[in-house]
Design a protein around this motif. Structure first.
Motif, short mmCIF file in Angstrom:
data_model
loop_
_atom_site.label_atom_id
_atom_site.label_comp_id
_atom_site.label_asym_id
_atom_site.label_seq_id
_atom_site.Cartn_x
_atom_site.Cartn_y
_atom_site.Cartn_z
N MET A 232 0.80 -1.22 0.00
CA MET A 232 0.00 0.00 0.00
C MET A 232 0.83 1.28 0.00
SD MET A 232 -3.25 -0.88 2.43
CE MET A 232 -4.61 -1.90 1.81
N ASP A 233 2.03 1.22 0.54
CA ASP A 233 2.91 2.39 0.58
C ASP A 233 3.65 2.48 -0.76
OD1 ASP A 233 4.75 4.38 1.01
OD2 ASP A 233 5.54 3.55 2.89
N MET A 332 -5.51 -2.75 -9.67
CA MET A 332 -6.00 -2.20 -8.42
C MET A 332 -6.09 -0.68 -8.58
SD MET A 332 -6.43 -4.82 -6.35
CE MET A 332 -6.71 -3.90 -4.82
N ASP A 333 -7.12 -0.07 -8.03
CA ASP A 333 -7.34 1.36 -8.24
C ASP A 333 -6.26 2.19 -7.57
OD1 ASP A 333 -8.30 0.64 -5.67
OD2 ASP A 333 -9.59 2.39 -5.62
N VAL A 334 -6.14 3.44 -8.02
CA VAL A 334 -5.10 4.33 -7.53
C VAL A 334 -5.22 4.56 -6.02
CG1 VAL A 334 -6.41 6.44 -8.06
CG2 VAL A 334 -3.91 6.53 -7.93
N ASN A 335 -6.45 4.53 -5.50
CA ASN A 335 -6.64 4.78 -4.07
C ASN A 335 -6.28 3.59 -3.20
OD1 ASN A 335 -7.56 7.53 -4.02
ND2 ASN A 335 -9.44 6.83 -5.01
N TRP A 336 -5.86 2.47 -3.81
CA TRP A 336 -5.36 1.35 -3.02
C TRP A 336 -4.07 1.74 -2.30
CZ3 TRP A 336 -6.84 -3.09 -1.05
CH2 TRP A 336 -5.88 -3.98 -0.58
N GLN A 337 -3.27 2.59 -2.94
CA GLN A 337 -1.98 2.98 -2.36
C GLN A 337 -2.03 4.40 -1.82
OE1 GLN A 337 0.76 1.98 -5.80
NE2 GLN A 337 1.80 0.79 -4.20
N HIS A 338 -1.03 4.73 -1.01
CA HIS A 338 -0.86 6.10 -0.55
C HIS A 338 0.58 6.53 -0.81
CE1 HIS A 338 0.21 3.53 2.96
NE2 HIS A 338 1.14 4.44 3.19
N GLY A 353 -10.33 -1.61 -16.72
CA GLY A 353 -11.15 -1.61 -15.52
C GLY A 353 -10.29 -1.52 -14.28
N TYR A 354 -10.95 -1.22 -13.16
CA TYR A 354 -10.24 -0.97 -11.91
C TYR A 354 -10.89 -1.77 -10.79
CZ TYR A 354 -8.48 2.71 -14.87
OH TYR A 354 -7.91 3.37 -15.92
N ASP A 355 -10.05 -2.23 -9.88
CA ASP A 355 -10.45 -3.19 -8.84
C ASP A 355 -10.15 -2.59 -7.48
OD1 ASP A 355 -10.93 -5.43 -7.29
OD2 ASP A 355 -9.29 -6.63 -8.11
N ASN A 356 -11.14 -2.66 -6.58
CA ASN A 356 -10.93 -2.24 -5.19
C ASN A 356 -11.33 -3.38 -4.27
OD1 ASN A 356 -12.19 -0.81 -2.53
ND2 ASN A 356 -10.56 0.45 -3.39
N HIS A 357 -10.58 -3.57 -3.19
CA HIS A 357 -10.88 -4.60 -2.20
C HIS A 357 -11.23 -3.93 -0.89
CE1 HIS A 357 -8.03 -7.53 -4.56
NE2 HIS A 357 -9.08 -7.13 -5.26
N LEU A 358 -12.31 -4.38 -0.26
CA LEU A 358 -12.76 -3.74 0.98
C LEU A 358 -13.16 -4.80 2.00
CD1 LEU A 358 -13.32 -1.15 2.49
CD2 LEU A 358 -15.57 -1.03 1.39
N TYR A 359 -12.38 -4.86 3.08
CA TYR A 359 -12.67 -5.77 4.18
C TYR A 359 -12.74 -4.96 5.48
CZ TYR A 359 -11.26 -9.69 1.15
OH TYR A 359 -11.17 -10.61 0.13
N VAL A 383 -16.58 4.71 -5.37
CA VAL A 383 -16.83 4.75 -6.81
C VAL A 383 -16.65 6.16 -7.34
CG1 VAL A 383 -18.57 4.39 -8.60
CG2 VAL A 383 -18.37 2.75 -6.73
N GLN A 384 -17.22 7.14 -6.63
CA GLN A 384 -17.11 8.52 -7.06
C GLN A 384 -15.68 9.03 -6.95
OE1 GLN A 384 -19.24 7.09 -4.88
NE2 GLN A 384 -21.05 8.41 -4.51
N ALA A 385 -15.01 8.68 -5.85
CA ALA A 385 -13.63 9.14 -5.64
C ALA A 385 -12.69 8.60 -6.71
CB ALA A 385 -13.15 8.74 -4.25
N ASP A 386 -12.88 7.34 -7.07
CA ASP A 386 -12.05 6.76 -8.12
C ASP A 386 -12.36 7.37 -9.48
OD1 ASP A 386 -10.77 5.15 -6.32
OD2 ASP A 386 -11.23 3.27 -7.32
N ALA A 387 -13.63 7.58 -9.76
CA ALA A 387 -14.01 8.15 -11.04
C ALA A 387 -13.40 9.53 -11.24
CB ALA A 387 -15.53 8.22 -11.17
#
Length: 479
Positions: A232-233, A332-338, A353-359, A383-387
């Motif tokens: 993630m980093d 994986m979407d850009v917001n996966w990392q910081h 397409g873009y993939d997000n994982h949420l647990y 969804v909105q933040a990634d778009a």
């Protein structure tokens, strides 16, 4: 002045920018992961609890498979036989046969039939780089052989059922995630983010792209995911942005070289399509592509040749290409990392397409109580933040029902509905996982992690597009 390649890729990206439907994928994805099939994670078929940091997942079958195979369990998965790498190193003479048995029993025709009966229209198939066997350095890397034949078999069954497939490069050369079973080898020695291993991953990409178009068994493969869950980093993933761009270029170069219609490129003449390796050579010599992509294509020729021989591939170049569309490149979407990560949208050339994982169960998302969970999920804005950053369409490629608290049956019905409602605002969802072992030592983890068990218990609806309560979020939505 922009190169011919950059102009072509820009045109290709623009041609798909307004498309709401990605080729080969359903308008709305209702899917499951086929986890622990071709990348075995011992905690999913454990005959016991694997570690305090990784939760046990899902299930249909009653089994004690990993222990029965000869595997082990330990709190630190790097200290025992808890991964495919460790197993193959410990049992070099029997690993291939033992894994063949696992592959044939963990996912087979009855499972496909259940997917169809459950209304599932998409599966994500986690794969290790070692499924392309010539990429493995057998002196230092230890993995079972024969998985590519099982993938071919399973894809044929999925094709016959009309189920779309995302091939997910889940476990990458050199290990991309520290201390994880899903990396194929549990170690803190992470070496994926280096030029030699980026190069190997791109050769894997070239081979899997070619197979997806050349082998009729791969006909419902719609997408290839570049990698699963990078660190993630972003400071710890140097040059990942270059890898993303090269990944897309390799996919498109292979497609162009094979005669797949790719907007932005003039198609090759039919006379240039004598065989796959000749076509690879054509692209490797083309000035359209950068030096790394050209070298990948050149290096992929002997690898592809060996894999094609292994699976008995006899491609029909005159008919298959006309029926195929460009694959959906997936990240994986850009917001996966910081820490200022590379934006995979900048790599797009064609359908992407873009993939997000949420647990929620791993913490850091919401407080550990019902109201906090529901308030969070019902106001989710991913969804909105990634778009806003160009990462659209977005689907949620991993999620489940686990919680950090003792959830009642009544809450799990709400929790399933609310997550499905939130994730369906994007391109859809893919539940982790389809199944996991049910055994005494596995306990009751299938209750919250198994799609099949969730259906049986009534948490999930038989029609995946439906909810028990379409107004489940009404009390929690914030203005």
């Amino acid at each position: 002045m922009p190169s011919a390649l950059s102009l072509s890729l820009s045109l290709l990206g623009a041609s798909f920018a307004a498309a709401s439907v990605l080729p080969g994928l359903p308008d709305k994805i209702y899917g499951v992961n086929l986890g622990s099939w071709l990348v075995l994670e011992a905690w999913m078929l454990p005959a016991g609890s694997p570690s305090s940091t990784i939760l046990n997942l899902l299930s249909l079958t009653v089994s004690k498979e990993w222990i029965a195979m000869g595997g082990q369990q330990c709190d630190d998965c790097s200290q025992c036989i808890a991964t495919e790498f460790a197993f193959a190193e410990a049992y070099p003479d029997t690993v291939d046969q033992k894994f063949k048995t696992h592959w044939e029993t963990w996912f087979n025709q009855p499972d496909v039939d259940q997917l169809v009966a459950s209304g599932i229209n998409t599966v994500r198939v986690p794969l290790g780089y070692w499924i392309v066997e010539p990429l493995v350095n057998r002196a230092t890397e230890f993995y079972p052989r024969g998985g590519i034949l099982q993938l071919q078999r399973g894809l044929k069954q999925l094709k016959d059922a009309g189920i779309a497939v995302i091939l997910d490069h889940h476990a990458l050369p050199g290990v991309a995630s520290p201390g994880q079973m899903f990396a194929g080898r549990c170690t803190n020695d992470v070496e994926f983010y280096t030029q030699p291993n980026y190069h190997r991953a791109l050769i894997w990409t070239a081979v899997m792209t070619a197979l997806s178009h050349l082998d009729s068994n791969f006909a419902t493969v719609a997408a290839i995911e570049a990698m699963n869950e990078p660190i993630m980093d972003a400071n710890q993933t140097p040059d990942l942005g270059d890898f993303q761009k090269n990944f897309v270029q390799v996919v498109r170069a292979v497609e162009w070289s094979l005669g797949i219609p790719v907007p932005g490129y003039s198609p090759l003449s039919s006379s240039a399509l004598g065989n796959a390796t000749f076509s690879f050579s054509t692209a490797a010599g083309s000035s359209f592509f950068n030096s790394e992509v050209r070298q990948v294509l050149e290096d992929a020729i002997p690898v592809f040749t060996k894999v094609a021989q292994q699976i008995g591939l006899v491609p029909d170049l005159s008919s298959l290409f006309k029926k195929r569309k460009p694959l959906v490149t997936t990240f994986m979407d850009v917001n996966w990392q910081h820490n200022n990560p590379a934006n995979p949208a900048n790599a797009a050339a064609g359908p992407q397409g873009y993939d997000n994982h949420l647990y929620y169960s791993f913490g850091g998302v919401a407080d550990a109580n019902e109201n906090a969970y529901m308030t969070s999920i019902c106001n989710l804005n991913r969804v909105q933040a990634d778009a806003a950053l160009g990462n659209s369409p977005l689907w949620f490629g991993e999620w489940g029902l686990p919680t950090q608290f003792d959830a009642s049956d009544e809450f799990l019905v709400k929790w399933a509905d609310a997550q499905k409602l939130a994730y369906s605002k994007g391109a859809g969802w893919i539940f982790w996982n389809f199944k996991v072992e049910i055994s005494d030592l596995a306990g009751d983890t299938a209750r919250q992690w198994s799609y099949a068990e969730g259906l049986r218990r009534g948490y999930l609806t038989q029609d995946p597009s439906k909810l028990h309560d379409p107004n489940v979020c009404a009390p929690y939505v914030q203005q």
